[in-house]
Design an enzyme around this catalytic site. Structure first.
Site, PDB file in Angstrom:
ATOM      1  CE  LYS A   1      -4.037  -2.105   0.384  1.00  0.00           C
ATOM      2  NZ  LYS A   1      -5.144  -1.953  -0.573  1.00  0.00           N
TER       3      LYS A   1
ATOM      4  CG  ASP B   1      -4.090  -0.704  -3.777  1.00  0.00           C
ATOM      5  OD1 ASP B   1      -4.553   0.321  -4.305  1.00  0.00           O
ATOM      6  OD2 ASP B   1      -4.803  -1.563  -3.221  1.00  0.00           O
TER       7      ASP B   1
ATOM      8  CG  ASN C   1      -6.196   1.549  -1.377  1.00  0.00           C
ATOM      9  OD1 ASN C   1      -5.102   1.073  -1.088  1.00  0.00           O
ATOM     10  ND2 ASN C   1      -7.288   0.808  -1.500  1.00  0.00           N
TER      11      ASN C   1
ATOM     12  CD  GLU D   1      -5.225  -2.871  -6.477  1.00  0.00           C
ATOM     13  OE1 GLU D   1      -6.252  -3.095  -5.815  1.00  0.00           O
ATOM     14  OE2 GLU D   1      -4.229  -3.629  -6.460  1.00  0.00           O
TER      15      GLU D   1
ATOM     16  CD  GLU E   1     -10.201  -1.822  -3.511  1.00  0.00           C
ATOM     17  OE1 GLU E   1     -10.414  -1.593  -2.315  1.00  0.00           O
ATOM     18  OE2 GLU E   1      -9.041  -1.855  -3.996  1.00  0.00           O
TER      19      GLU E   1
ATOM     20  CG  ASP F   1     -14.897  -7.393  -5.241  1.00  0.00           C
ATOM     21  OD1 ASP F   1     -15.698  -8.337  -5.068  1.00  0.00           O
ATOM     22  OD2 ASP F   1     -14.146  -6.975  -4.340  1.00  0.00           O
TER      23      ASP F   1
ATOM     24  CG  HIS G   1     -10.815  -5.689  -4.582  1.00  0.00           C
ATOM     25  ND1 HIS G   1     -11.978  -5.667  -3.842  1.00  0.00           N
ATOM     26  CD2 HIS G   1      -9.838  -5.223  -3.777  1.00  0.00           C
ATOM     27  CE1 HIS G   1     -11.724  -5.187  -2.640  1.00  0.00           C
ATOM     28  NE2 HIS G   1     -10.435  -4.919  -2.573  1.00  0.00           N
TER      29      HIS G   1
ATOM     30  CD  GLU H   1      -6.566  -8.236  -3.029  1.00  0.00           C
ATOM     31  OE1 GLU H   1      -6.016  -7.320  -2.410  1.00  0.00           O
ATOM     32  OE2 GLU H   1      -7.638  -8.098  -3.663  1.00  0.00           O
TER      33      GLU H   1
END
Length: 421
Positions: A219, A248, A250, A274, A300, A323, A350, A377
């Protein structure tokens, strides 16, 4: 073997899991509670359909309220009759005139739809005593396509084209069945949560590699970008030159920040970046894909098939992370996966479901649609709460054998339960 099973009633269940010691944290969601708005379909037999939608806690009760409204569309239906033309029922639920204004096809209502839809597929698989992957693989292209709603896809993927796409993959289907024995490679997200210390990162990476994982995720998205660079280099050094490393953000960065930071992060040779910016900003992703040669993974927080349609057409998406507990359940997942296959964009979901449902869907994607078997994942934090938790050995998912979606919780997980992990 088919069993005649009548759906008598449907109800929601609010289940929440408090995480500890920084688990689940990212640059935006700093104190997550992993939560499921669960749909349970009671029948005239001992079988029960269980569906999941994923939230991060406080909004869970809102999704549960919408579930309790939407289940009226499936109550009183026999499961095999319902699923024979499920695409029509899906459209009625998605376009319910009393709820559609609140979306359409996104937010609380669409999450509730996901839970109800997933419960229907779970019950359908249980009615045939099959795990979901086997049910989907055994369906004829026509039977599968009848479970999907092609509304707004008519210009880019018709039912007839989808059927042809599936039939074109049948020649190699038997050879791809080998994945059932060999397993599906996972990547470990749990090593690199945002609030973990550098020492935790190093320890977790060694543990993950010792368990057989060759791919891990970190992250990023720190206010102080030097922290991201330091930790990214730490992960590369600890994991080794051959390891696959994902990053990632986010959604933390605006476009100029994403461009500048991604250019600097190229030094560790990331497999993808990501969610580098806002999930609705298609043009920003297009610009980033042109300016920085790091593959973009997203999905996601992409809420529905229309947004996926636009992202897929735009050319900026390298990996599709749709997802099934975020979009409208298994049905919409499959439709998006079909379109992604048409455009040769691999699907690497995801796993808001902790991989329980998606372990089935990646097998279907590979066997029936010919998607490459890249990665799935892995997040182990809730495995103790599922009756049949996803099994990963040597860094690979083992093929689930129990009937259904693997979404049943153990009996001690009760209504409005908040459990500390």
């Amino acid at each position: 073997m088919k069993k005649s099973i009548l759906i008598k009633t449907g109800k929601s269940q609010d289940v929440q899991f408090a995480l500890e010691n920084g688990a689940g944290s990212d640059a935006v969601h700093s104190t997550p509670t992993y939560a499921y708005a669960v749909c349970k379909l009671q029948t005239d037999t001992s079988l029960e359909g269980v569906g999941l939608a994923f939230t991060l806690g406080a909004g869970n009760r809102l999704v549960c309220g919408a579930i309790d409204y939407l289940v009226r569309h499936v109550e009183g239906r026999e499961i095999n009759e319902l699923m024979a033309d499920f695409g029509s029922t899906y459209k009625k639920m998605a376009d319910d005139p009393n709820l559609r204004w609140l979306g359409p096809h996104k937010g609380v209502i669409h999450l509730a739809l996901a839970s109800v839809v997933n419960a229907c597929y779970d019950l359908w698989a249980k009615s045939r005593s099959q795990p979901l992957w086997q049910l989907l693989v055994d369906l004829s292209p026509e039977e599968l396509i009848n479970t999907l709603d092609f509304s707004y896809y008519e210009d880019i993927l018709t039912k007839e084209e989808a059927i042809r796409l599936m039939k074109n993959q049948e020649a190699g289907k038997s050879s791809r069945m080998g994945i059932l024995k060999n397993g599906y490679p996972g990547y470990d997200t749990s090593i690199g949560w945002f609030n973990y210390s550098d020492e935790q990162l190093t320890t977790n990476i060694k543990k993950s590699i010792d368990q057989g994982f060759t791919a891990i995720k970190l992250k990023v998205g720190s206010i102080n970008e030097e922290r991201d660079f330091r930790r990214a280099e730490l992960v590369r050094k600890a994991a080794g030159a051959k390891a696959t490393i994902m990053l990632d953000a986010n959604q933390q960065w605006h476009l100029p920040k994403a461009v500048a930071t991604c250019k600097k992060l190229m030094v560790i040779d990331p497999f993808w970046i990501e969610e580098p910016t806002h999930p609705d900003d298609i043009q920003a992703h297009i610009t980033l894909s042109k300016e920085v040669p790091i593959p973009i993974a997203l999905g996601e927080h992409v809420p529905n098939k229309i947004m996926f349609k636009n992202f897929i057409q735009s050319g900026c998406m390298s990996f599709n992370q749709v997802d099934a507990v975020r979009v409208g359940g298994v049905s919409e997942f499959i439709l998006i996966s079909l379109l992604s296959r048409k455009y040769s964009i691999p699907v690497v979901p995801h796993v808001g479901d902790m991989g329980q449902i998606h372990q089935h869907l990646v097998l279907f994607n590979h066997i029936s649609l010919g998607h490459p078997a890249i990665l799935l994942e892995y997040i182990p934090h809730l495995k103790d709460y599922f009756k049949f938790p996803a099994q990963v050995e040597g860094g690979k998912y083992k093929t689930p054998q129990e009937p259904g979606l693997s979404s049943d919780f153990k009996d001690f997980v009760k209504e409005k339960t908040v459990l500390s992990h």
